[in-house]
Design an enzyme around this catalytic site. Structure first.
Site, PDB file in Angstrom:
ATOM      1  N   CYS A  63      78.500  10.084  14.190  1.00  0.00           N
ATOM      2  CA  CYS A  63      78.473   9.461  15.333  1.00  0.00           C
ATOM      3  C   CYS A  63      77.094   9.726  16.252  1.00  0.00           C
ATOM      4  O   CYS A  63      77.129  10.884  16.615  1.00  0.00           O
ATOM      5  CB  CYS A  63      79.701   9.732  16.499  1.00  0.00           C
ATOM      6  SG  CYS A  63      79.889   9.159  17.871  1.00  0.00           S
ATOM      7  N   TRP A  96      89.817   9.132  13.700  1.00  0.00           N
ATOM      8  CA  TRP A  96      89.281  10.532  13.216  1.00  0.00           C
ATOM      9  C   TRP A  96      90.256  11.555  12.885  1.00  0.00           C
ATOM     10  O   TRP A  96      91.127  11.821  13.580  1.00  0.00           O
ATOM     11  CB  TRP A  96      88.337  11.114  14.356  1.00  0.00           C
ATOM     12  CG  TRP A  96      87.182  10.037  14.655  1.00  0.00           C
ATOM     13  CD1 TRP A  96      87.036   9.561  15.895  1.00  0.00           C
ATOM     14  CD2 TRP A  96      86.131   9.721  13.960  1.00  0.00           C
ATOM     15  NE1 TRP A  96      85.891   8.705  16.051  1.00  0.00           N
ATOM     16  CE2 TRP A  96      85.305   8.867  14.732  1.00  0.00           C
ATOM     17  CE3 TRP A  96      85.653   9.746  12.456  1.00  0.00           C
ATOM     18  CZ2 TRP A  96      84.079   8.285  14.418  1.00  0.00           C
ATOM     19  CZ3 TRP A  96      84.458   9.210  12.406  1.00  0.00           C
ATOM     20  CH2 TRP A  96      83.688   8.519  13.316  1.00  0.00           C
ATOM     21  N   ARG A 129      91.267   3.655  23.402  1.00  0.00           N
ATOM     22  CA  ARG A 129      90.367   3.915  21.913  1.00  0.00           C
ATOM     23  C   ARG A 129      90.421   5.449  22.085  1.00  0.00           C
ATOM     24  O   ARG A 129      89.727   6.150  22.933  1.00  0.00           O
ATOM     25  CB  ARG A 129      89.280   3.521  21.602  1.00  0.00           C
ATOM     26  CG  ARG A 129      89.370   2.045  21.626  1.00  0.00           C
ATOM     27  CD  ARG A 129      88.125   1.366  21.072  1.00  0.00           C
ATOM     28  NE  ARG A 129      87.764   1.483  19.738  1.00  0.00           N
ATOM     29  CZ  ARG A 129      88.069   0.376  18.927  1.00  0.00           C
ATOM     30  NH1 ARG A 129      88.499  -0.503  19.174  1.00  0.00           N
ATOM     31  NH2 ARG A 129      87.653   0.899  17.517  1.00  0.00           N
ATOM     32  N   ALA A 130      90.524   6.404  20.782  1.00  0.00           N
ATOM     33  CA  ALA A 130      90.293   7.696  20.658  1.00  0.00           C
ATOM     34  C   ALA A 130      89.016   8.192  20.233  1.00  0.00           C
ATOM     35  O   ALA A 130      88.778   8.244  19.046  1.00  0.00           O
ATOM     36  CB  ALA A 130      91.443   8.506  19.851  1.00  0.00           C
ATOM     37  N   THR A 131      88.091   8.231  20.938  1.00  0.00           N
ATOM     38  CA  THR A 131      86.668   8.003  20.607  1.00  0.00           C
ATOM     39  C   THR A 131      86.156   9.850  20.697  1.00  0.00           C
ATOM     40  O   THR A 131      86.875  10.512  21.384  1.00  0.00           O
ATOM     41  CB  THR A 131      85.750   7.478  21.580  1.00  0.00           C
ATOM     42  OG1 THR A 131      85.818   7.729  22.765  1.00  0.00           O
ATOM     43  CG2 THR A 131      86.070   5.991  21.291  1.00  0.00           C
ATOM     44  N   VAL A 132      85.143   9.984  19.776  1.00  0.00           N
ATOM     45  CA  VAL A 132      84.339  11.283  19.969  1.00  0.00           C
ATOM     46  C   VAL A 132      82.796  10.864  20.698  1.00  0.00           C
ATOM     47  O   VAL A 132      82.479   9.822  20.522  1.00  0.00           O
ATOM     48  CB  VAL A 132      83.954  11.998  18.588  1.00  0.00           C
ATOM     49  CG1 VAL A 132      85.313  12.542  17.886  1.00  0.00           C
ATOM     50  CG2 VAL A 132      83.569  10.966  17.602  1.00  0.00           C
ATOM     51  N   GLU A 147      82.606  10.921  27.914  1.00  0.00           N
ATOM     52  CA  GLU A 147      81.508   9.903  27.909  1.00  0.00           C
ATOM     53  C   GLU A 147      80.253  10.764  27.511  1.00  0.00           C
ATOM     54  O   GLU A 147      79.876  11.732  28.167  1.00  0.00           O
ATOM     55  CB  GLU A 147      81.219   9.395  29.305  1.00  0.00           C
ATOM     56  CG  GLU A 147      80.024   8.607  29.543  1.00  0.00           C
ATOM     57  CD  GLU A 147      79.576   7.614  28.419  1.00  0.00           C
ATOM     58  OE1 GLU A 147      80.512   6.841  28.007  1.00  0.00           O
ATOM     59  OE2 GLU A 147      78.469   7.819  27.945  1.00  0.00           O
ATOM     60  N   SER A 148      79.523  10.534  26.563  1.00  0.00           N
ATOM     61  CA  SER A 148      78.436  11.165  26.032  1.00  0.00           C
ATOM     62  C   SER A 148      77.268  11.335  26.767  1.00  0.00           C
ATOM     63  O   SER A 148      76.658  12.310  26.950  1.00  0.00           O
ATOM     64  CB  SER A 148      78.119  10.794  24.543  1.00  0.00           C
ATOM     65  OG  SER A 148      77.668   9.593  24.727  1.00  0.00           O
ATOM     66  N   TYR A 194      75.143  -1.948  17.028  1.00  0.00           N
ATOM     67  CA  TYR A 194      76.524  -1.914  16.904  1.00  0.00           C
ATOM     68  C   TYR A 194      77.179  -3.300  17.069  1.00  0.00           C
ATOM     69  O   TYR A 194      77.866  -4.170  16.682  1.00  0.00           O
ATOM     70  CB  TYR A 194      77.643  -1.013  17.823  1.00  0.00           C
ATOM     71  CG  TYR A 194      77.589   0.322  17.260  1.00  0.00           C
ATOM     72  CD1 TYR A 194      78.741   0.958  16.880  1.00  0.00           C
ATOM     73  CD2 TYR A 194      76.596   1.315  17.461  1.00  0.00           C
ATOM     74  CE1 TYR A 194      78.696   1.843  16.176  1.00  0.00           C
ATOM     75  CE2 TYR A 194      76.700   2.669  16.947  1.00  0.00           C
ATOM     76  CZ  TYR A 194      77.776   2.997  16.414  1.00  0.00           C
ATOM     77  OH  TYR A 194      77.935   4.379  15.934  1.00  0.00           O
TER      78      TYR A 194
HETATM   79  N1  LIG Z   1      81.208   5.637  25.445  1.00  0.00           N
HETATM   80  C1  LIG Z   1      81.619   6.720  24.379  1.00  0.00           C
HETATM   81  C2  LIG Z   1      81.470   6.065  23.208  1.00  0.00           C
HETATM   82  C3  LIG Z   1      81.985   6.714  22.094  1.00  0.00           C
HETATM   83  C4  LIG Z   1      82.066   6.106  20.746  1.00  0.00           C
HETATM   84  O1  LIG Z   1      82.212   4.788  20.777  1.00  0.00           O
HETATM   85  N2  LIG Z   1      82.257   6.906  19.663  1.00  0.00           N
HETATM   86  C5  LIG Z   1      82.651   6.276  18.369  1.00  0.00           C
HETATM   87  C6  LIG Z   1      82.112   6.969  17.262  1.00  0.00           C
HETATM   88  S1  LIG Z   1      80.350   6.590  16.882  1.00  0.00           S
HETATM   89  C7  LIG Z   1      84.379   6.520  18.018  1.00  0.00           C
HETATM   90  O2  LIG Z   1      84.742   7.455  18.259  1.00  0.00           O
HETATM   91  N3  LIG Z   1      84.938   5.423  17.692  1.00  0.00           N
HETATM   92  C8  LIG Z   1      86.346   5.403  17.574  1.00  0.00           C
HETATM   93  C9  LIG Z   1      87.110   4.248  18.000  1.00  0.00           C
HETATM   94  O3  LIG Z   1      86.263   3.411  18.551  1.00  0.00           O
HETATM   95  O4  LIG Z   1      88.160   4.157  18.055  1.00  0.00           O
HETATM   96  C10 LIG Z   1      80.479   7.841  24.434  1.00  0.00           C
HETATM   97  O5  LIG Z   1      79.178   7.372  24.453  1.00  0.00           O
HETATM   98  O6  LIG Z   1      80.826   8.930  24.449  1.00  0.00           O
END
Ligand SMILES: N[C@@H](CCC(=O)N[C@@H](CS)C(=O)NCC(=O)O)C(=O)O
Length: 314
Positions: A63, A96, A129-132, A147-148, A194
């Site tokens: 990511c 993940w 969404r469960a994002t990293v 938020e990165s 993306y």
């Molecule tokens: N705004 C978030 C976006 C993070 C993001 O979209 N991460 C993706 C991985 S590249 C993710 O975890 N996606 C899982 C999902 O959307 O369910 C950030 O920049 O921290």
């Protein structure tokens, strides 16, 4: 995604589109800031004081958003202050996963099997969404920030004396230049690839991919005056944010996301710049091409057979 704390349906990259069928990225929900004295940051509330061994970062090496926070942790000498867990590279039905894939780790902090369990630990009714990346507070047992862009910024200044002062990723004299570059690079390139890859109409794909290559051309021109980094001789946040997309370009975005007008190696100044940033102290340690390829090509909606191409030669 999670709805009211329950995992509802199989993971899919696109859960929201605009009127033209373009990919819409979810906005992040946890926006607190770590500060040297625990006072509130620009968003969220107070109570997150910089302390050694208090904070933990959950990342995926595929990511780009997570890797920009890993780079900042490295450059600011915060590796002994902030611990890290790395998920497996694959996007599975529940998103993940923690497991034994090489260069991944288990979750030693919360014992979670899936990243979505970290979200429900922080908020049992979480919807989204469960994002990293996820920045976790081991003391208050909650998410500080997911938020990165915020996490990258707070690693630069939020840890005060605990962080290395050798590098300033957001120096005062370049802040407006960095802000302008960030907007352009985020919209057209970081998120642009993306928007190209996840477009659901020809029109939105063409628009996104055109912006991607216009921006690469703009950056190629900018770097042609022989400057080392985007703002001159010192590496800044803008370079970190650009680098994470460039390093994934030929091995993931060119093929899987159909950003295939040119390979990055066809831009001589950008290619040399990419090597320069890659060789900058410690940055190479945050790059795992195997995770990147395995991860992107595991996105079933784009690659139903799951076959990972052997190339390109990098
Ligand atoms: N705004 C978030 C976006 C993070 C993001 O979209 N991460 C993706 C991985 S590249 C993710 O975890 N996606 C899982 C999902 O959307 O369910 C950030 O920049 O921290």
């Amino acid at each position: 995604m999670l709805v009211n704390g329950k995992w509802t349906e199989n993971w899919h990259p696109v859960q929201a589109v605009d009127q033209q069928g373009g990919f819409v990225r979810q906005t992040s929900s946890f926006r607190h800031w770590i500060t040297p004295d625990g006072s509130a940051g620009v968003t969220g509330h107070e109570g997150f004081k910089a302390e050694p061994n208090r904070y933990h970062l959950y990342v995926a090496l595929i990511c780009p958003w997570a890797c920009r926070t890993l780079i900042a942790r490295k450059l600011k000498g915060l590796e002994d202050i902030i611990s890290v867990s790395i998920v497996e590279p694959f996007l599975l039905n529940q998103g993940w996963h923690f497991g034994h894939y090489p260069d991944s780790t288990l979750d030693d902090i919360n014992g979670a099997e899936w990243i979505h369990q970290i979200y429900t630990k922080a908020d049992q009714h979480f919807t989204g969404r469960a994002t990293v990346p996820v920045l976790w507070d081991k003391k208050l047992k909650t998410i500080v920030n997911n938020e990165s862009a915020d996490i990258l910024r707070m690693m630069n200044t939020g840890f005060g004396e605990l962080a290395s002062q050798e590098i300033d990723l957001y120096p005062l004299e370049y802040q407006s230049v960095i802000d302008d570059l960030n907007t352009k690079i985020y919209t057209n390139l970081n998120n642009g690839v993306y928007r190209a890859g996840f477009a659901t109409t020809q029109e939105s794909y063409t628009e996104a991919v055109t912006e991607v290559f216009n921006t690469l051309t703009f950056l190629e021109d900018l770097l042609s005056d022989q400057r080392d980094f985007l703002c001159g001789h010192a590496l800044t946040e803008a370079d970190v944010r650009l680098f994470v997309t460039l390093i994934r370009f030929d091995c993931a975005y060119h093929g899987l996301f159909k950003c295939n007008l040119y390979q990055l190696k066809e831009f001589p100044f950008l290619s040399r710049y990419l090597t320069r940033v890659l060789n900058y102290a410690g940055i190479q340690d945050t790059v795992n091409i195997n995770h990147i390829k395995q991860g992107y090509y595991s996105i079933q909606a784009l690659n139903p057979t799951g076959i990972v191409p052997i190339g390109p030669k990098l």
